[in-house]
Write an enzyme that holds these catalytic residues in place. Structure first.
Site, PDB file in Angstrom:
ATOM      1  N   HIS A 158      -1.591  25.873  14.558  1.00 54.62           N
ATOM      2  CA  HIS A 158      -1.725  24.961  15.590  1.00 54.62           C
ATOM      3  C   HIS A 158      -3.230  25.202  16.069  1.00 54.62           C
ATOM      4  O   HIS A 158      -3.511  25.107  17.448  1.00 54.62           O
ATOM      5  CB  HIS A 158      -1.174  25.738  16.836  1.00 54.62           C
ATOM      6  CG  HIS A 158       0.549  25.809  16.518  1.00 54.62           C
ATOM      7  ND1 HIS A 158       1.339  25.066  16.592  1.00 54.62           N
ATOM      8  CD2 HIS A 158       1.064  26.732  15.858  1.00 54.62           C
ATOM      9  CE1 HIS A 158       2.722  25.361  16.591  1.00 54.62           C
ATOM     10  NE2 HIS A 158       2.518  26.484  15.839  1.00 54.62           N
ATOM     11  N   SER A 280     -30.178  11.681  15.203  1.00 50.74           N
ATOM     12  CA  SER A 280     -29.844  10.797  16.140  1.00 50.74           C
ATOM     13  C   SER A 280     -30.946   9.982  16.625  1.00 50.74           C
ATOM     14  O   SER A 280     -32.175  10.739  16.215  1.00 50.74           O
ATOM     15  CB  SER A 280     -29.353  11.884  17.348  1.00 50.74           C
ATOM     16  OG  SER A 280     -29.756  11.021  18.692  1.00 50.74           O
ATOM     17  N   LYS A 328      -6.057  -9.141  -3.784  1.00 52.25           N
ATOM     18  CA  LYS A 328      -6.867  -8.702  -4.340  1.00 52.25           C
ATOM     19  C   LYS A 328      -8.157  -8.052  -3.961  1.00 52.25           C
ATOM     20  O   LYS A 328      -8.642  -6.848  -4.447  1.00 52.25           O
ATOM     21  CB  LYS A 328      -7.733  -9.945  -5.093  1.00 52.25           C
ATOM     22  CG  LYS A 328      -8.146  -9.842  -6.747  1.00 52.25           C
ATOM     23  CD  LYS A 328      -8.807 -11.037  -7.132  1.00 52.25           C
ATOM     24  CE  LYS A 328      -7.734 -12.045  -7.731  1.00 52.25           C
ATOM     25  NZ  LYS A 328      -8.189 -13.374  -8.278  1.00 52.25           N
TER      26      LYS A 328
HETATM   27  N1  ARG Z   1      -6.708 -16.926  -8.482  1.00 49.53           N
HETATM   28  C1  ARG Z   1      -5.282 -16.961  -8.568  1.00 49.53           C
HETATM   29  C2  ARG Z   1      -4.622 -15.731  -7.830  1.00 49.53           C
HETATM   30  O1  ARG Z   1      -5.525 -14.781  -7.813  1.00 49.53           O
HETATM   31  C3  ARG Z   1      -4.964 -17.310  -9.862  1.00 49.53           C
HETATM   32  C4  ARG Z   1      -3.572 -17.759 -10.089  1.00 49.53           C
HETATM   33  C5  ARG Z   1      -3.633 -19.164  -9.788  1.00 49.53           C
HETATM   34  N2  ARG Z   1      -2.094 -19.532  -9.770  1.00 49.53           N
HETATM   35  C6  ARG Z   1      -1.556 -20.804  -9.448  1.00 49.53           C
HETATM   36  N3  ARG Z   1      -0.478 -21.254  -9.757  1.00 49.53           N
HETATM   37  N4  ARG Z   1      -2.226 -21.172  -8.387  1.00 49.53           N
HETATM   38  O2  ARG Z   1      -3.622 -15.471  -7.610  1.00 49.53           O
END
Ligand code: ARG
Length: 451
Positions: A158, A280, A328
């Site tokens: 705590h 700072s 991604k």
């Molecule tokens: N750049 C696309 C992705 O990251 C690749 C795949 C695209 N595929 C498609 N059917 N448009 O998903």
């Protein structure tokens, strides 16, 4: 409407920019993987009966792929907006150098399984590097802990003073947490270690391709069996990996929070060297622990990335959906963020100065209350009676020697019962896995490109 001619048809300029999104930049991280994947794919095509491409054609393609890898290594391989992504940039390049032969590389393959493969190839390198960097921090924590294993520290619950503990116990707790995280990373690695290639658009192809051969050529453990799952696993795989990364960040964040408290002047347990702090712009005296504050902040960021990917796919139907492309960025940044935190913290731990005087000064008499009760148990009193006896006579508690108090805690995992060899061996075993995997990968890639 302004349009642009691409490898796969004419597209409105704005639509092209919108749909490609950040792929043109992010896919730079995948050039290497895309070439390795293509090398394996065309090798398999050259083994088919009848072969889709001949052995001499295969050699030509491999040589061009090597050139692309060299260009990528020097930062000179260009992915254009009209390519949309790395896959079509590589195909455009091969077609421009090899003519009609370049048009054959996409046989029995879709960009869907191609990008799923590229991300797995990218991930396997990144996971291994993450584990290695985690081991760097683990070994810094273990070295720090062992050096200060007998230095007493008040153990807290705590956030209030609790029982006598040690700097060694504190440091090795964080090391062990990271060792568990490494096991998670290895599990994520093993799931990732399956080749999705040849699943094409998710439903297989009417030619006898050899997906097992492609998997072996790439040094994967096995192919993802079901071609639909191979594509459905995109996003899920990233979310599993980010889950392991966010566990690493959870360990780091807790350690960062402890360090923020222990380096406060009011505690003064540890001091950070000046070069690890920032000043700072108005308060001349300030030495702020920004590094660890940002580690704490970035733990939130990595968790948010994990949730972002999870959320992106949870409503996605089976088969490829373009939504997946947006996983991604959080995937790549989540890994990069975790890795940078691991890298910044290892030298940080090595540089911490331990102030034994301040640590000992934290031992007020109440910290020994439990030890006193257990001493009475040793003299034959039942624990609950001893507990009440001490509770009613707290003012009679005497300050014991903190060093002596922890010297009695020698059982497994206690302040003076930490098995430093065991923890170091666990780290070595983890690094052994990394070495073995790197060897397998390097051998596979070398064979693939030796023409
Ligand atoms: N750049 C696309 C992705 O990251 C690749 C795949 C695209 N595929 C498609 N059917 N448009 O998903």
């Amino acid at each position: 409407m302004k349009t642009e001619k691409t490898t796969v048809g004419t597209i409105g300029k704005d639509v092209l920019a919108f749909t490609a999104g950040r792929d043109v930049e992010l896919d730079i991280n995948l050039i290497h993987s895309d070439c390795i994947g293509t090398a394996a794919h065309i090798t398999m095509l050259s083994e088919m009966m009848p072969p889709v491409i001949t052995k001499p054609e295969r050699t030509k393609i491999i040589c061009e792929l090597k050139k692309i890898i060299a260009l990528a290594t020097s930062g000179d391989f260009e992915i254009r907006l009209s390519d949309q992504d790395v896959h079509l940039a590589v195909e455009r390049t091969l077609t421009s150098t090899l003519g009609d032969l370049g048009k054959k590389i996409h046989t029995c393959r879709s960009r869907n399984d191609q990008v799923a493969l590229d991300l797995r190839l990218y991930a396997r390198e990144e996971i291994l590097a993450t584990i290695e960097e985690a081991c760097g921090l683990i070994s810094a924590l273990l070295a720090f802990g062992e050096t200060h294993k007998k230095v007493p520290m008040v153990g807290r619950t705590h956030m209030q003073p609790g029982m006598p503990s040690s700097v060694g116990l504190w440091a090795s707790a964080h090391a062990e947490s990271l060792l568990d995280d490494c096991e998670l990373l290895i599990s994520a690695y093993e799931l990732n270690d399956q080749s999705p290639l040849g699943s094409a658009a998710s439903y297989g192809v009417p030619l006898e391709i050899d997906r097992e051969l492609v998997s072996d050529l790439l040094g994967f453990h096995c192919p993802v069996h079901n071609v639909l799952y191979a594509n459905n696993s995109r996003g899920k795989n990233e979310s599993i990996i980010l889950g392991a990364m966010s566990q690493v960040m959870l360990s780091l964040s807790r350690m960062a929070q402890d360090l923020m408290l222990f380096t406060m002047p009011e505690f003064g347990y540890f001091t950070l060297p000046d070069e690890l702090t920032t000043g700072s712009s108005i308060m001349p005296q300030k030495k702020n622990p920004d590094v660890i504050e940002l580690v704490r902040a970035r733990a939130s960021k990595v968790k948010a990335y994990e949730l972002a990917v999870y959320d992106l796919i949870k409503g996605s139907p089976s088969g490829y959906n373009r939504d997946l492309q947006d996983a991604k960025e959080p995937f790549m940044d989540g890994i990069a963020t975790t890795r940078s935190c691991l890298r910044v913290l290892a030298p940080f731990i090595e540089a911490i100065k331990v102030n034994e005087k301040a640590l000992i000064a934290g031992f007020t008499p109440d910290v020994f209350a439990t030890d006193r009760a257990l001493e009475l148990v040793g003299e034959g009193m039942a624990f609950r009676d001893a507990y009440h006896h001490v509770k009613e006579n707290l003012d009679e508690l005497e300050t014991m020697s903190p060093a002596e108090a922890i010297s009695k805690k020698t059982h497994l995992g206690a302040p003076l019962g930490i098995d430093w060899t065991l923890l170091n061996e666990r780290a070595d075993a983890v690094l052994g896995v990394v070495d073995d995997e790197r060897t397998t990968i390097a051998a596979a890639v070398e064979t693939l490109f030796s023409v």
